[in-house]
Design a protein around this motif. Structure first.
Motif, PDB file in Angstrom:
ATOM      1  N   ARG A  17       0.832  -1.196   0.000  1.00  0.00           N
ATOM      2  CA  ARG A  17       0.000   0.000   0.000  1.00  0.00           C
ATOM      3  C   ARG A  17       0.864   1.242   0.000  1.00  0.00           C
ATOM      4  O   ARG A  17       1.958   1.269   0.563  1.00  0.00           O
ATOM      5  N   ILE A  18       0.336   2.269  -0.636  1.00  0.00           N
ATOM      6  CA  ILE A  18       0.953   3.588  -0.610  1.00  0.00           C
ATOM      7  C   ILE A  18       0.106   4.444   0.322  1.00  0.00           C
ATOM      8  O   ILE A  18      -1.090   4.617   0.094  1.00  0.00           O
ATOM      9  N   THR A  19       0.722   4.958   1.370  1.00  0.00           N
ATOM     10  CA  THR A  19       0.007   5.796   2.321  1.00  0.00           C
ATOM     11  C   THR A  19       0.005   7.230   1.821  1.00  0.00           C
ATOM     12  O   THR A  19       1.060   7.797   1.517  1.00  0.00           O
ATOM     13  N   LEU A  20      -1.170   7.800   1.712  1.00  0.00           N
ATOM     14  CA  LEU A  20      -1.338   9.144   1.166  1.00  0.00           C
ATOM     15  C   LEU A  20      -1.805  10.090   2.265  1.00  0.00           C
ATOM     16  O   LEU A  20      -2.660   9.730   3.076  1.00  0.00           O
ATOM     17  N   GLY A  21      -1.276  11.288   2.274  1.00  0.00           N
ATOM     18  CA  GLY A  21      -1.756  12.288   3.212  1.00  0.00           C
ATOM     19  C   GLY A  21      -3.186  12.676   2.872  1.00  0.00           C
ATOM     20  O   GLY A  21      -3.665  12.456   1.769  1.00  0.00           O
ATOM     21  N   ASN A  22      -3.872  13.243   3.856  1.00  0.00           N
ATOM     22  CA  ASN A  22      -5.250  13.673   3.619  1.00  0.00           C
ATOM     23  C   ASN A  22      -5.668  14.581   4.759  1.00  0.00           C
ATOM     24  O   ASN A  22      -5.978  14.107   5.849  1.00  0.00           O
ATOM     25  N   GLU A  23      -5.687  15.869   4.506  1.00  0.00           N
ATOM     26  CA  GLU A  23      -6.127  16.814   5.521  1.00  0.00           C
ATOM     27  C   GLU A  23      -7.589  17.225   5.314  1.00  0.00           C
ATOM     28  O   GLU A  23      -8.162  17.911   6.148  1.00  0.00           O
ATOM     29  N   GLU A  24      -8.181  16.834   4.176  1.00  0.00           N
ATOM     30  CA  GLU A  24      -9.534  17.266   3.858  1.00  0.00           C
ATOM     31  C   GLU A  24     -10.589  16.456   4.593  1.00  0.00           C
ATOM     32  O   GLU A  24     -11.643  16.957   4.953  1.00  0.00           O
ATOM     33  N   PHE A  25     -10.325  15.168   4.835  1.00  0.00           N
ATOM     34  CA  PHE A  25     -11.362  14.311   5.389  1.00  0.00           C
ATOM     35  C   PHE A  25     -10.857  13.560   6.612  1.00  0.00           C
ATOM     36  O   PHE A  25     -10.431  14.178   7.570  1.00  0.00           O
ATOM     37  N   GLU A  26     -10.804  12.267   6.567  1.00  0.00           N
ATOM     38  CA  GLU A  26     -10.570  11.506   7.795  1.00  0.00           C
ATOM     39  C   GLU A  26      -9.116  11.066   7.984  1.00  0.00           C
ATOM     40  O   GLU A  26      -8.828  10.231   8.835  1.00  0.00           O
ATOM     41  N   GLY A  27      -8.196  11.566   7.192  1.00  0.00           N
ATOM     42  CA  GLY A  27      -6.789  11.295   7.434  1.00  0.00           C
ATOM     43  C   GLY A  27      -6.271  10.024   6.795  1.00  0.00           C
ATOM     44  O   GLY A  27      -6.951   9.024   6.711  1.00  0.00           O
ATOM     45  N   ARG A  28      -5.039  10.094   6.341  1.00  0.00           N
ATOM     46  CA  ARG A  28      -4.250   8.976   5.821  1.00  0.00           C
ATOM     47  C   ARG A  28      -5.036   8.007   4.949  1.00  0.00           C
ATOM     48  O   ARG A  28      -5.441   6.933   5.371  1.00  0.00           O
ATOM     49  N   ASN A  29      -5.189   8.364   3.708  1.00  0.00           N
ATOM     50  CA  ASN A  29      -5.787   7.446   2.740  1.00  0.00           C
ATOM     51  C   ASN A  29      -4.797   6.369   2.333  1.00  0.00           C
ATOM     52  O   ASN A  29      -3.584   6.542   2.430  1.00  0.00           O
ATOM     53  N   ASN A  30      -5.337   5.264   1.829  1.00  0.00           N
ATOM     54  CA  ASN A  30      -4.512   4.189   1.290  1.00  0.00           C
ATOM     55  C   ASN A  30      -4.829   3.973  -0.178  1.00  0.00           C
ATOM     56  O   ASN A  30      -5.998   3.955  -0.572  1.00  0.00           O
ATOM     57  N   ALA A  31      -3.776   3.819  -0.981  1.00  0.00           N
ATOM     58  CA  ALA A  31      -3.905   3.307  -2.343  1.00  0.00           C
ATOM     59  C   ALA A  31      -3.147   1.979  -2.357  1.00  0.00           C
ATOM     60  O   ALA A  31      -1.958   1.931  -2.011  1.00  0.00           O
ATOM     61  N   TYR A  32      -3.836   0.913  -2.721  1.00  0.00           N
ATOM     62  CA  TYR A  32      -3.227  -0.414  -2.701  1.00  0.00           C
ATOM     63  C   TYR A  32      -2.719  -0.768  -4.093  1.00  0.00           C
ATOM     64  O   TYR A  32      -3.411  -0.562  -5.101  1.00  0.00           O
ATOM     65  N   VAL A  33      -1.508  -1.290  -4.141  1.00  0.00           N
ATOM     66  CA  VAL A  33      -0.837  -1.618  -5.404  1.00  0.00           C
ATOM     67  C   VAL A  33      -0.883  -3.124  -5.611  1.00  0.00           C
ATOM     68  O   VAL A  33      -0.374  -3.891  -4.787  1.00  0.00           O
ATOM     69  N   LEU A  34      -1.487  -3.553  -6.702  1.00  0.00           N
ATOM     70  CA  LEU A  34      -1.530  -4.965  -7.081  1.00  0.00           C
ATOM     71  C   LEU A  34      -0.722  -5.121  -8.357  1.00  0.00           C
ATOM     72  O   LEU A  34      -1.075  -4.557  -9.392  1.00  0.00           O
ATOM     73  N   ALA A  35       0.374  -5.874  -8.283  1.00  0.00           N
ATOM     74  CA  ALA A  35       1.266  -6.008  -9.437  1.00  0.00           C
ATOM     75  C   ALA A  35       1.589  -7.476  -9.676  1.00  0.00           C
ATOM     76  O   ALA A  35       1.867  -8.221  -8.733  1.00  0.00           O
ATOM     77  N   ASP A  36       1.525  -7.864 -10.931  1.00  0.00           N
ATOM     78  CA  ASP A  36       1.868  -9.224 -11.342  1.00  0.00           C
ATOM     79  C   ASP A  36       3.131  -9.151 -12.182  1.00  0.00           C
ATOM     80  O   ASP A  36       3.103  -8.680 -13.325  1.00  0.00           O
TER      81      ASP A  36
END
Length: 329
Positions: free
Chosen positions: A3-22
């Motif tokens: 996962r890539i942890t993303l900042g987020n000050e607009e809403f509930e904090g620390r979004n996640n983008a999950y990376v799926l790679a083959d």
């Protein structure tokens, strides 16, 4: 899980983008993307670069729901490399930024703000906030609609779609087939905002399109508990190692809030959703101007349908206080 942890000050904090790679097929997928701000765009680009990728390499984007902190960069990534963007059919028109769908959402919000009894000043503040936050939405994407049960083959993984409405009409979990238990049930899932490790996902204000939001969310939580996942990967913060217990805690939180709503009406008499919200949450600002009364409304509306409250001329009146909240929520 990568996962890539993303900042987020607009809403509930620390979004996640999950990376799926083959590595064998060179397929790359993302589960959620974060908001379309310069900082988050940089976070996501840098995170992919550390793994040897760029936006143009993304083949598929799986969105848990339409909220901009989960979908904001989807259109931009799609433009760079032609990624397929999957999202539940209920949320697809908003991801596409269809004018009629956006107008219907805004009209419904205005109707409810009136029904909830919001004074003009907080309404204006909310409108200003939403207008000022429009830039974080990003460009539209051309989505591929999915539904409950849709199976996706992305990034070398097999994901099964589980519709989980309440917080949003099109919110979905995605069960990871490769993590299946010995009995064949999925042991892990991407869950967006279905359950969160710290916050309790808002119902009622987060997506005003949802009819009877508390009832739908409670049904989602009970179904989630029955699935007995070993671990889930939420849209914010860290993985949840005891998913069913966490979902049960959130369900109990809503029972307690139902009791708090009843306390307000019992002590102060008939009231609209804005007044109940003020007793529950105090002063509100930003997006919480709709989240607060929306949450109050979700509980008030549910109690009305259950025959506990009467609604007349914009106010809810307690008929008889129930003794068993568990039977209600």
């Amino acid at each position: 899980m990568d996962r890539i942890t993303l900042g987020n000050e607009e809403f509930e904090g620390r979004n996640n983008a999950y990376v799926l790679a083959d590595d064998e097929t060179d397929e790359l997928a993302l589960v959620d993307t974060g908001v379309a701000t310069d900082d988050i765009r940089t976070d996501l680009r840098d995170g992919l670069a550390e793994r040897g990728y760029e936006f143009a390499d993304v083949d598929d984007i799986v969105l848990t729901h339409f909220h901009v902190d989960h979908a904001g960069l989807a259109g931009e990534i799609q433009r760079e490399g032609g990624a397929t963007v999957y999202v539940h059919e209920a949320d697809a028109p908003l991801i596409e930024q269809d004018e009629a769908a956006v107008a219907a959402l805004e009209d419904r919000r205005e109707e409810l703000l009136e029904e909830w009894g919001l004074p003009e000043e907080p309404r204006d503040e909310l409108r200003s906030f939403l207008e000022g936050a429009a830039h974080i939405e990003g460009p539209p994407a051309k989505p591929t609609p999915i539904e409950d049960g849709t199976v996706l083959e992305v990034g070398g993984r097999t994901l099964e779609t589980v519709h989980a409405p309440g917080h949003a009409a099109g919110l979905c979990c995605f069960e990871i087939e490769e993590g299946a238990s010995t009995d064949g049930t999925a042991s892990e899932a991407f869950v967006g905002d279905t359950v969160l490790p710290v916050y309790t996902p808002n119902v009622g204000g987060a997506d005003v399109r949802v009819d009877r939001p508390l009832e739908k969310y409670a049904e989602t939580l009970r179904s989630f508990i029955d699935r007995e996942y070993d671990r889930v990967w939420p849209g914010h913060r860290d993985p949840i190692e005891d998913p069913s217990e966490r979902a049960g805690t959130i369900l109990e939180h809503h029972r307690e809030r139902t009791g708090n709503v009843l306390d307000v009406l019992e002590e102060h008499g008939p009231a609209d959703a804005w007044t109940v919200s003020a007793h529950l949450f105090g002063d509100l600002e930003g997006i919480h101007i709709v989240h607060g009364p929306g949450e109050a409304y979700a509980h008030l509306d549910h109690l009305r349908h259950e025959g506990v409250l009467e609604y007349d001329d914009g106010e809810y009146r307690l008929l008889e206080r129930p003794t068993d909240l568990e039977a209600l929520v």
